[in-house]
Design a protein around this motif. Sequence first.
Motif, mmCIF file in Angstrom:
data_model
loop_
_atom_site.group_PDB
_atom_site.id
_atom_site.type_symbol
_atom_site.label_atom_id
_atom_site.label_comp_id
_atom_site.label_asym_id
_atom_site.label_seq_id
_atom_site.Cartn_x
_atom_site.Cartn_y
_atom_site.Cartn_z
ATOM 1 N N GLY A 64 0.810 -1.216 0.000
ATOM 2 C CA GLY A 64 0.000 0.000 0.000
ATOM 3 C C GLY A 64 0.842 1.264 0.000
ATOM 4 O O GLY A 64 0.497 2.257 -0.647
ATOM 5 N N LEU A 65 1.969 1.235 0.744
ATOM 6 C CA LEU A 65 2.818 2.418 0.829
ATOM 7 C C LEU A 65 3.515 2.709 -0.494
ATOM 8 O O LEU A 65 3.672 3.873 -0.887
ATOM 9 N N LEU A 66 3.926 1.654 -1.205
ATOM 10 C CA LEU A 66 4.705 1.833 -2.431
ATOM 11 C C LEU A 66 3.864 1.788 -3.700
ATOM 12 O O LEU A 66 4.400 2.014 -4.798
ATOM 13 N N ARG A 67 2.555 1.522 -3.577
ATOM 14 C CA ARG A 67 1.740 1.319 -4.775
ATOM 15 C C ARG A 67 1.742 2.549 -5.690
ATOM 16 O O ARG A 67 1.892 2.431 -6.920
ATOM 17 N N ALA A 68 1.614 3.751 -5.121
ATOM 18 C CA ALA A 68 1.565 4.964 -5.960
ATOM 19 C C ALA A 68 2.866 5.163 -6.721
ATOM 20 O O ALA A 68 2.863 5.598 -7.887
ATOM 21 N N LEU A 69 4.008 4.849 -6.121
ATOM 22 C CA LEU A 69 5.300 4.979 -6.807
ATOM 23 C C LEU A 69 5.401 3.972 -7.950
ATOM 24 O O LEU A 69 5.906 4.290 -9.030
ATOM 25 N N ARG A 70 4.914 2.746 -7.719
ATOM 26 C CA ARG A 70 4.997 1.725 -8.775
ATOM 27 C C ARG A 70 4.078 2.096 -9.947
ATOM 28 O O ARG A 70 4.426 1.883 -11.111
ATOM 29 N N GLU A 71 2.906 2.645 -9.606
ATOM 30 C CA GLU A 71 1.999 3.053 -10.678
ATOM 31 C C GLU A 71 2.610 4.184 -11.499
ATOM 32 O O GLU A 71 2.438 4.236 -12.729
ATOM 33 N N HIS A 72 3.329 5.091 -10.829
ATOM 34 C CA HIS A 72 4.008 6.164 -11.554
ATOM 35 C C HIS A 72 5.067 5.584 -12.479
ATOM 36 O O HIS A 72 5.168 5.974 -13.664
ATOM 37 N N ASP A 73 5.864 4.632 -11.989
ATOM 38 C CA ASP A 73 6.933 4.047 -12.801
ATOM 39 C C ASP A 73 6.358 3.255 -13.966
ATOM 40 O O ASP A 73 6.980 3.169 -15.048
ATOM 41 N N ALA A 74 5.147 2.706 -13.794
ATOM 42 C CA ALA A 74 4.560 1.900 -14.857
ATOM 43 C C ALA A 74 4.187 2.731 -16.075
ATOM 44 O O ALA A 74 4.053 2.206 -17.188
ATOM 45 N N THR A 75 4.065 4.078 -15.900
ATOM 46 C CA THR A 75 3.727 4.951 -17.031
ATOM 47 C C THR A 75 4.942 5.289 -17.877
ATOM 48 O O THR A 75 4.815 5.940 -18.920
ATOM 49 N N GLY A 76 6.137 4.907 -17.412
ATOM 50 C CA GLY A 76 7.360 5.194 -18.150
ATOM 51 C C GLY A 76 7.903 6.572 -17.914
ATOM 52 O O GLY A 76 8.794 7.031 -18.648
ATOM 53 N N ARG A 77 7.412 7.256 -16.870
ATOM 54 C CA ARG A 77 7.861 8.630 -16.624
ATOM 55 C C ARG A 77 8.991 8.712 -15.609
ATOM 56 O O ARG A 77 9.327 9.783 -15.141
ATOM 57 N N GLY A 78 9.574 7.618 -15.246
ATOM 58 C CA GLY A 78 10.689 7.661 -14.308
ATOM 59 C C GLY A 78 10.846 6.334 -13.589
ATOM 60 O O GLY A 78 10.036 5.413 -13.767
ATOM 61 N N ASP A 79 11.875 6.288 -12.789
ATOM 62 C CA ASP A 79 12.149 5.066 -12.026
ATOM 63 C C ASP A 79 12.284 5.464 -10.566
ATOM 64 O O ASP A 79 13.380 5.446 -9.994
ATOM 65 N N LEU A 80 11.158 5.810 -9.961
ATOM 66 C CA LEU A 80 11.193 6.341 -8.604
ATOM 67 C C LEU A 80 11.529 5.275 -7.567
ATOM 68 O O LEU A 80 12.236 5.560 -6.591
ATOM 69 N N ASP B 143 25.459 5.153 -8.427
ATOM 70 C CA ASP B 143 24.913 3.791 -8.498
ATOM 71 C C ASP B 143 23.848 3.679 -9.576
ATOM 72 O O ASP B 143 23.743 2.655 -10.270
ATOM 73 N N LEU B 144 23.073 4.739 -9.761
ATOM 74 C CA LEU B 144 21.983 4.707 -10.733
ATOM 75 C C LEU B 144 22.449 5.089 -12.140
ATOM 76 O O LEU B 144 21.733 4.851 -13.123
ATOM 77 N N GLY B 145 23.642 5.763 -12.205
ATOM 78 C CA GLY B 145 24.131 6.220 -13.504
ATOM 79 C C GLY B 145 23.412 7.457 -13.993
ATOM 80 O O GLY B 145 23.240 7.637 -15.199
ATOM 81 N N VAL B 146 22.959 8.313 -13.065
ATOM 82 C CA VAL B 146 22.268 9.545 -13.434
ATOM 83 C C VAL B 146 22.952 10.711 -12.725
ATOM 84 O O VAL B 146 23.758 10.519 -11.810
ATOM 85 N N THR C 72 19.183 15.033 -11.237
ATOM 86 C CA THR C 72 18.078 14.146 -11.642
ATOM 87 C C THR C 72 17.557 13.380 -10.434
ATOM 88 O O THR C 72 16.343 13.194 -10.248
ATOM 89 N N LEU C 73 18.490 12.883 -9.623
ATOM 90 C CA LEU C 73 18.087 12.125 -8.434
ATOM 91 C C LEU C 73 17.328 13.023 -7.459
ATOM 92 O O LEU C 73 16.342 12.599 -6.852
ATOM 93 N N ARG C 74 17.779 14.312 -7.293
ATOM 94 C CA ARG C 74 17.074 15.220 -6.400
ATOM 95 C C ARG C 74 15.638 15.456 -6.893
ATOM 96 O O ARG C 74 14.693 15.507 -6.096
ATOM 97 N N TYR C 75 15.511 15.578 -8.207
ATOM 98 C CA TYR C 75 14.172 15.788 -8.776
ATOM 99 C C TYR C 75 13.278 14.575 -8.463
ATOM 100 O O TYR C 75 12.107 14.719 -8.077
ATOM 101 N N ARG C 76 13.852 13.381 -8.630
ATOM 102 C CA ARG C 76 13.064 12.161 -8.386
ATOM 103 C C ARG C 76 12.642 12.053 -6.910
ATOM 104 O O ARG C 76 11.522 11.630 -6.610
ATOM 105 N N MET C 77 13.513 12.420 -5.982
ATOM 106 C CA MET C 77 13.159 12.329 -4.568
ATOM 107 C C MET C 77 12.061 13.331 -4.209
ATOM 108 O O MET C 77 11.209 13.060 -3.361
ATOM 109 N N ARG C 78 12.084 14.532 -4.884
ATOM 110 C CA ARG C 78 10.998 15.485 -4.649
ATOM 111 C C ARG C 78 9.678 14.916 -5.154
ATOM 112 O O ARG C 78 8.641 15.105 -4.529
ATOM 113 N N ARG C 79 9.748 14.215 -6.309
ATOM 114 C CA ARG C 79 8.532 13.596 -6.848
ATOM 115 C C ARG C 79 8.017 12.507 -5.893
ATOM 116 O O ARG C 79 6.809 12.351 -5.703
#
Length: 534
Positions: free
Chosen positions: A454-470, A490-493, A497-504
């Motif tokens: 339940g806690l991670l479901r929204a992040l996985r749904e976001h990643d499923a759209t292809g808009r990032g790898d949160l 570690d991520l190769g970014v 970019t990583l700061r933007y992803r953590m804000r998201r």
Amino acid sequence: MPPTLASLVHHSALKLTVRAGEDRLDVPVRWAHVSELADPVPYMEGGELLLITALKLDAEDPETMARYVKRLVGAGVVGLGFAVGVNYPDIPDALVGAAAAEGLPLIEVPRRTPFLAISKAVSAAIAADQYRAVTAGFAAQRELTKQALGDGAQGLLGALAGQVDGWAALYDASGAVVATAPEWAARRAARLTADVERLRERPAPASLVVAGADDRVELHTLGTGRRPRAALAVGTASTLGTAERYAVHSAIALLTLTTERSRALQAAEARIGAAVLRMLLAGEPDHARAVAGDLYGGLLDAPFRLVVAEAAGTQDAAGDAAGAAECGWCAGLVDAVEAAAARFGEALLVVPYGERLVLLVADGGAAQAAAVEYAATVDAEQAEGREPTEEPGPLMGLSAPAGPIAAAPAYKQAEQALSVARRRGRCLVEHEELAAGSVLPLLADDAVRAFADGLLRALREHDATGRGDLVASLRAWLSRHGQWDAAAADLGVHRHTLRYRMRRVEEILGRSLDDPDVRMELWLSLKATASTGE
């Protein structure tokens, strides 16, 4: 002694004469029966003295007599009485020869001796023998009672061994030898433990006869309940007589009284034990000692452990009802720990507590070892696919060593260990095992996984759209303890970019990653779902 052919022959009023089978007169006579049938065998039970006048027999024909006598011997007839002067003046030689050939005692009955007199003599002798047996049985009962009151089970066994001219042994609920008489019988009794275990599997009361090379052993269960409290073994050189049988039955009754406590006493002890436990859990060790007195006092003066047990499949419950008092699932466990405690002289507290059973055992003692061994046996049976020893089966949690002041924390430890045992499908889990291990295996619980999903479901749904790898970015950032450059590498970014992803992540979850509790929950959620491949 029951009547024999010899005693009848020596009866002065009967005037009987032996004509064949003189060497077999010591055979007991169960009854005297009159029959003039050409074939009385269908009406014989064995052990009879058959009385005839040969009214319907050709007693002078050798072949007829040979067949007749042979059938009598095969039917178990112990003697043949022939009345002379009725149909034959003397016993025909054909019958004498046939009886001698088969070894059947043949007794001549004079005309002046009616068959009724012989029947009365046999009946009187049987009645006298039964009276002697009953009298001897009462005397044996008095002696056994006297010894039981004076020296307990050991004195009773000694008296019983003397009454049966053999040996006797007492076994506890686990099948271990408790006492023997004489002392030399201990080794013989120890070889019967497997037979005692086989006896305990039968519905009580039960008995079993074991034939040995030098003796005949009778095994009897002791107790009035569904499960025997103990067992008695009686070894003799031959089958028990009537008087010896009375003595054995008296011993069974007396030993049952000494091993099976009354229900009122059991209920009283259970109430005292429950009161002691409640006081300990309430932080009142002094009051608990005062109530326990000598009954459990020694147990409260040394380190002990708490075992909390419940039937497999039950929910957490702790109440005041004695729901586990007659539980089937805990009977084997209670038998094992009580037998071990009794064998080594340890104090033990067993308390039904709602749908659970609570045991207070000496730390490192025999009762604790018996509980652990019992659990290992149950786990082994389940692993091998065998039927479990108990239905529906016990689950146990074992606390760390504690004293009276720390009884409440010890109970909580046992509860926590029980919860883990329930999840893992194990019979027993020790709290020290949890403390020495890792918390990560506990994340396999379904409730934890549901929370993580339940806690991670929204992040996985976001990643499923292809808009990032949160999710992957969050895992890398948390594993690097929030170090941007290391996580980005570690991520190769790029770190921006990583700061933007953590804000998201914060925007989507509506939670701040600056909160250590949030970071902990996210990290454990990632760990909980990692094994599922999500």
